[in-house]
Design a protein around this motif. Structure first.
Motif, PDB file in Angstrom:
ATOM      1  N   ARG A 182      59.237  64.693  28.195  1.00 43.88           N
ATOM      2  CA  ARG A 182      59.669  63.672  29.147  1.00 43.88           C
ATOM      3  C   ARG A 182      61.191  63.673  29.274  1.00 43.88           C
ATOM      4  O   ARG A 182      61.900  63.944  28.313  1.00 43.88           O
ATOM      5  N   VAL A 183      61.685  63.325  30.467  1.00 43.93           N
ATOM      6  CA  VAL A 183      63.127  63.264  30.723  1.00 43.93           C
ATOM      7  C   VAL A 183      63.414  61.986  31.509  1.00 43.93           C
ATOM      8  O   VAL A 183      62.856  61.783  32.597  1.00 43.93           O
ATOM      9  N   ASN A 184      64.255  61.132  30.962  1.00 42.58           N
ATOM     10  CA  ASN A 184      64.560  59.859  31.612  1.00 42.58           C
ATOM     11  C   ASN A 184      66.015  59.469  31.382  1.00 42.58           C
ATOM     12  O   ASN A 184      66.689  60.021  30.499  1.00 42.58           O
ATOM     13  N   LEU A 185      66.471  58.523  32.182  1.00 48.19           N
ATOM     14  CA  LEU A 185      67.816  57.970  32.047  1.00 48.19           C
ATOM     15  C   LEU A 185      67.734  56.471  31.788  1.00 48.19           C
ATOM     16  O   LEU A 185      66.820  55.799  32.271  1.00 48.19           O
ATOM     17  N   VAL A 186      68.703  55.971  31.051  1.00 46.14           N
ATOM     18  CA  VAL A 186      68.872  54.531  30.876  1.00 46.14           C
ATOM     19  C   VAL A 186      70.133  54.116  31.615  1.00 46.14           C
ATOM     20  O   VAL A 186      71.233  54.575  31.278  1.00 46.14           O
ATOM     21  N   ALA A 187      69.961  53.301  32.652  1.00 45.44           N
ATOM     22  CA  ALA A 187      71.095  52.798  33.426  1.00 45.44           C
ATOM     23  C   ALA A 187      71.565  51.498  32.776  1.00 45.44           C
ATOM     24  O   ALA A 187      70.957  50.440  32.967  1.00 45.44           O
ATOM     25  N   ALA A 188      72.614  51.615  32.003  1.00 49.23           N
ATOM     26  CA  ALA A 188      73.095  50.483  31.220  1.00 49.23           C
ATOM     27  C   ALA A 188      74.100  49.651  32.004  1.00 49.23           C
ATOM     28  O   ALA A 188      74.843  50.166  32.848  1.00 49.23           O
ATOM     29  N   GLY A 189      74.125  48.372  31.707  1.00 52.75           N
ATOM     30  CA  GLY A 189      75.216  47.544  32.180  1.00 52.75           C
ATOM     31  C   GLY A 189      76.487  47.911  31.430  1.00 52.75           C
ATOM     32  O   GLY A 189      76.462  48.703  30.480  1.00 52.75           O
ATOM     33  N   PRO A 190      77.625  47.361  31.840  1.00 50.28           N
ATOM     34  CA  PRO A 190      78.892  47.727  31.204  1.00 50.28           C
ATOM     35  C   PRO A 190      78.979  47.239  29.757  1.00 50.28           C
ATOM     36  O   PRO A 190      78.673  46.093  29.460  1.00 50.28           O
ATOM     37  N   VAL A 191      79.346  48.154  28.880  1.00 47.63           N
ATOM     38  CA  VAL A 191      79.531  47.841  27.465  1.00 47.63           C
ATOM     39  C   VAL A 191      80.915  48.335  27.063  1.00 47.63           C
ATOM     40  O   VAL A 191      81.349  49.410  27.497  1.00 47.63           O
ATOM     41  N   LYS A 192      81.609  47.566  26.258  1.00 45.23           N
ATOM     42  CA  LYS A 192      82.964  47.940  25.848  1.00 45.23           C
ATOM     43  C   LYS A 192      82.922  49.116  24.882  1.00 45.23           C
ATOM     44  O   LYS A 192      82.628  48.961  23.697  1.00 45.23           O
ATOM     45  N   THR A 193      83.205  50.296  25.410  1.00 44.49           N
ATOM     46  CA  THR A 193      83.257  51.526  24.620  1.00 44.49           C
ATOM     47  C   THR A 193      84.573  52.225  24.932  1.00 44.49           C
ATOM     48  O   THR A 193      85.340  51.805  25.806  1.00 44.49           O
ATOM     49  N   MET A 194      84.820  53.341  24.238  1.00 49.99           N
ATOM     50  CA  MET A 194      86.003  54.143  24.531  1.00 49.99           C
ATOM     51  C   MET A 194      85.972  54.626  25.977  1.00 49.99           C
ATOM     52  O   MET A 194      86.986  54.649  26.675  1.00 49.99           O
ATOM     53  N   ALA A 195      84.782  55.020  26.438  1.00 46.28           N
ATOM     54  CA  ALA A 195      84.654  55.506  27.808  1.00 46.28           C
ATOM     55  C   ALA A 195      84.991  54.404  28.802  1.00 46.28           C
ATOM     56  O   ALA A 195      85.654  54.640  29.817  1.00 46.28           O
ATOM     57  N   ALA A 196      84.545  53.191  28.521  1.00 44.11           N
ATOM     58  CA  ALA A 196      84.797  52.081  29.436  1.00 44.11           C
ATOM     59  C   ALA A 196      86.288  51.789  29.558  1.00 44.11           C
ATOM     60  O   ALA A 196      86.787  51.451  30.636  1.00 44.11           O
TER      61      ALA A 196
END
Length: 256
Positions: A182-196
C-alpha cells in the motif's frame, strides 16, 4: 495488550531533531511494538543523539536521496539491523530559499526548482524503489504531505512539489498494488518543525488553522499526526492505497 505495530519493522526517514514529524512517528511506532530504523542527512551526529531520545535507541543510517549510490545500498545497510521491512515513512522535503516566499514562484531559477522537485517529490518514488527488495506483501509506504489542491501563501514551489508528490503516490499505488504493498500520504496540518521554520509567514498558517479547524489545532503537538501515520503503517487499513489521509483537525473541509 498487543500494540498496533507489534513485530513490525519500520524505516523512518527525515529525522533532524526531536521536533521532526519523523521522530514522533518513530516514537509512537516503538510504543506500538515496532522495531525502528532511522535515516538522516547531513548532521548525522545530531541525528544519532536524537535517536537516543526515543523509548528505545534506534540505529541511524545516512541517506541522501539525491545520491543514487546511497539509495542503491540502502536495502543492504538496513538489512544489517532488520531482516526485512513492513513499513516505510517518507518524511523528506527541502526547497532552496529562492523557492519560498513572496515573488518566489515567478522568480526562482530552474536549478533550485529542480532540486525542490527531486528532494520533495521524486524521492518518494526513489525511496520506495530502494526499499522494495526488503518489503513483502502487506507492506505500507507512507509519505508526509501538505494538502496542495490549492495555492498557499509563500509555499510556492514546495506547493508544486507536494502536488507532484500526491500524483506520485497514486502511480506508486498502481505499480506496487500487485505486490500487495500500500502507498498513502498523510496531509498534516502545520506543526512547528525545522521545515516549518524555513517557510516565510508560517505564523499565518498557524492562526488560520486554529480558527477554522472544527476540532481545533495545536501546532506544538505532533502526536495526532504521528498516530495517523502509524495507523496507515499498520494492518488495520488493508485496502487503503493511493489515498491522501488528512490529519488536520478538519481544516480541509471548511471554506473561508
Amino acid at each position: 495488550m498487543t500494540g498496533l505495530l507489534e513485530g513490525k519493522r519500520i524505516l523512518v526517514t527525515g529525522v533532524i531533531t526531536d521536533a521532526s514529524l519523523g521522530f514522533h512517528v518513530a516514537k509512537v511506532a516503538q510504543q506500538q511494538g515496532a522495531t525502528v530504523v532511522l535515516t538522516g542527512f547531513g548532521r548525522m551526529r545530531l541525528v544519532e543523539r536524537i535517536a537516543q531520545r526515543l523509548p528505545e535507541a534506534a540505529p541511524v543510517l545516512e541517506l541522501d536521496v539525491t545520491d543514487q549510490s546511497q539509495l542503491d545500498s540502502l536495502a543492504e545497510r538496513v538489512s544489517e539491523h532488520v531482516d526485512g521491512l513492513d513499513g516505510v515513512l517518507h518524511s523528506i522535503g527541502n526547497a532552496p530559499a529562492s523557492c519560498l516566499g513572496e515573488g518566489a514562484f515567478m522568480n526562482a531559477p530552474w536549478e533550485d526548482v529542480a532540486a525542490t522537485l527531486q528532494v520533495s517529490a521524486y524521492s518518494f518514488k526513489s525511496l520506495a524503489t530502494a526499499c522494495l527488495p526488503l518489503m513483502s506483501e502487506g507492506g505500507s509506504v507512507v509519505g508526509m504531505d501538505f494538502d496542495n489542491r490549492q495555492a498557499w501563501p509563500a509555499y510556492d514551489w514546495m506547493g508544486v512539489a507536494k502536488a507532484g508528490l500526491e500524483s506520485i503516490c497514486r502511480y506508486l499505488a498502481r505499480d506496487l498494488g500487485p505486490k500487495g504493498i500500500r502507498v498513502n500520504l498523510v496531509a498534516a496540518g502545520p506543526v512547528k518543525t525545522m521545515a516549518a521554520k524555513s517557510i516565510p509567514g508560517f505564523s499565518a498558517f498557524e492562526d488560520a488553522w486554529d480558527e477554522r479547524a472544527p476540532l481545533g489545532w495545536d501546532v506544538t503537538n505532533a502526536e495526532p499526526v504521528a498516530r495517523t501515520c502509524c495507523a496507515l503503517l499498520s494492518d488495520w487499513l488493508p485496502v487503503t492505497t493511493g489515498s491522501m489521509v488528512w490529519a488536520d483537525g478538519g481544516f480541509h473541509a471548511i471554506s473561508v
